[in-house]
Enzyme design. Structure first.
Site, PDB file in Angstrom:
ATOM      1  N   CYS A 111      52.770 -66.693  41.725  1.00 18.21           N
ATOM      2  CA  CYS A 111      53.881 -67.650  41.737  1.00 18.21           C
ATOM      3  C   CYS A 111      53.679 -68.764  40.696  1.00 18.21           C
ATOM      4  O   CYS A 111      53.718 -68.502  39.506  1.00 18.21           O
ATOM      5  CB  CYS A 111      54.067 -68.208  43.142  1.00 18.21           C
ATOM      6  SG  CYS A 111      55.706 -68.924  43.426  1.00 18.21           S
ATOM      7  N   HIS A 207      54.043 -63.249  46.899  1.00 17.16           N
ATOM      8  CA  HIS A 207      52.859 -63.767  47.575  1.00 17.16           C
ATOM      9  C   HIS A 207      52.154 -62.666  48.372  1.00 17.16           C
ATOM     10  O   HIS A 207      52.347 -62.548  49.587  1.00 17.16           O
ATOM     11  CB  HIS A 207      53.237 -64.930  48.489  1.00 17.16           C
ATOM     12  CG  HIS A 207      53.627 -66.165  47.756  1.00 17.16           C
ATOM     13  ND1 HIS A 207      52.723 -67.173  47.470  1.00 17.16           N
ATOM     14  CD2 HIS A 207      54.810 -66.549  47.211  1.00 17.16           C
ATOM     15  CE1 HIS A 207      53.347 -68.133  46.801  1.00 17.16           C
ATOM     16  NE2 HIS A 207      54.608 -67.777  46.632  1.00 17.16           N
ATOM     17  N   GLU A 209      49.219 -62.613  49.362  1.00 19.84           N
ATOM     18  CA  GLU A 209      48.283 -63.179  50.342  1.00 19.84           C
ATOM     19  C   GLU A 209      48.887 -63.255  51.741  1.00 19.84           C
ATOM     20  O   GLU A 209      48.155 -63.339  52.735  1.00 19.84           O
ATOM     21  CB  GLU A 209      47.815 -64.573  49.886  1.00 19.84           C
ATOM     22  CG  GLU A 209      48.832 -65.682  49.988  1.00 19.84           C
ATOM     23  CD  GLU A 209      49.736 -65.823  48.783  1.00 19.84           C
ATOM     24  OE1 GLU A 209      50.339 -66.908  48.621  1.00 19.84           O
ATOM     25  OE2 GLU A 209      49.854 -64.854  48.001  1.00 19.84           O
TER      26      GLU A 209
END
Length: 229
Positions: A111, A207, A209
């Site tokens: 990002c 994202h 994660e």
């Protein structure tokens, strides 16, 4: 066999119950690196001298998400009504990028990190785009992803996949040493880039994660970053 040490850039925020400032990184990065067999180290925001020492300590660098990149770094003035900037973080992470390239340490970005790397290499950003900030949890995917042929992302995600999306800025002019690795097939917004020179770099706009625990594709992305990039 020595495990790779992965530096994860930290952010700062005020504790919700008082005025104490905290340094932190999203736990998903830590767990994603550990799951792939790496040793995660969070790198708190520091100065340019610290950037040298941090990069010397690690094998690879992850640039995480967060605030807008100050447009002065790509030759523009602010055109949006926002105070979501962190100048010290910009300066520090630009120093990390410079030092990682100098020391030939691979870089993965997410990002904001991808936007900052593009700027560091001479690219520019759109300061405000529409329809790329989802209303639901980050563990859900809301947008389509189209990967480019002959890229590692095509191998991991296939030609068409889905991603989560939490960005209102994006790459405008691509830096000279980068190429598009994936895009949004609906509006053409760049969703991933990779280097075309000898800099080991991969950057994504979504994202992983938040997704890797329940999605093998994003788990495989962390495995690639930790063990192959």
């Amino acid at each position: 066999m020595k495990k790779p040490v992965i530096g994860i850039t930290g952010n700062e925020k005020t504790h919700p119950d008082d005025d104490i400032m905290m340094s932190y990184a999203t736990k998903g990065f830590v767990e994603g690196v550990k799951d792939a067999g790496g040793i995660p180290i969070i790198l708190p925001i520091g100065d340019q001298e610290m950037a040298y020492h941090y990069i010397s300590m690690i094998d690879k660098l992850i640039l995480t998400g967060g605030q807008n990149v100050d447009p002065k770094f790509y030759g523009e003035t602010k055109t949006i009504d926002s105070d979501d900037y962190h100048l010290q973080r910009d300066i520090f992470e630009l120093a990390l990028i410079k030092e990682a390239i100098k020391q030939k340490k691979p870089i993965f970005s997410v990002c904001r990190g991808t936007q900052l790397f593009n700027v560091a290499m001479g690219g520019t950003l759109y300061q405000d785009i529409e329809d790329h900030w989802q209303d639901c949890s980050a563990e859900y995917t809301t947008q389509r992803l189209m990967t480019e042929p002959d890229t590692v992302l095509r191998e991991i995600y296939g030609e068409i996949s889905h991603i989560n999306s939490f960005h209102h800025q994006s790459i405008k002019d691509l830096a000279p040493n980068l190429k598009i690795a994936a895009h949004d097939p609906q509006d053409g917004i760049i969703e991933a880039v990779m280097s075309t020179d000898d800099v080991a770099f991969l950057g994504v706009q979504w994202h992983p994660e938040f997704l890797f625990e329940n999605r093998p594709k994003d788990k495989n992305l962390f495995d690639y970053v930790v063990n192959e990039l």
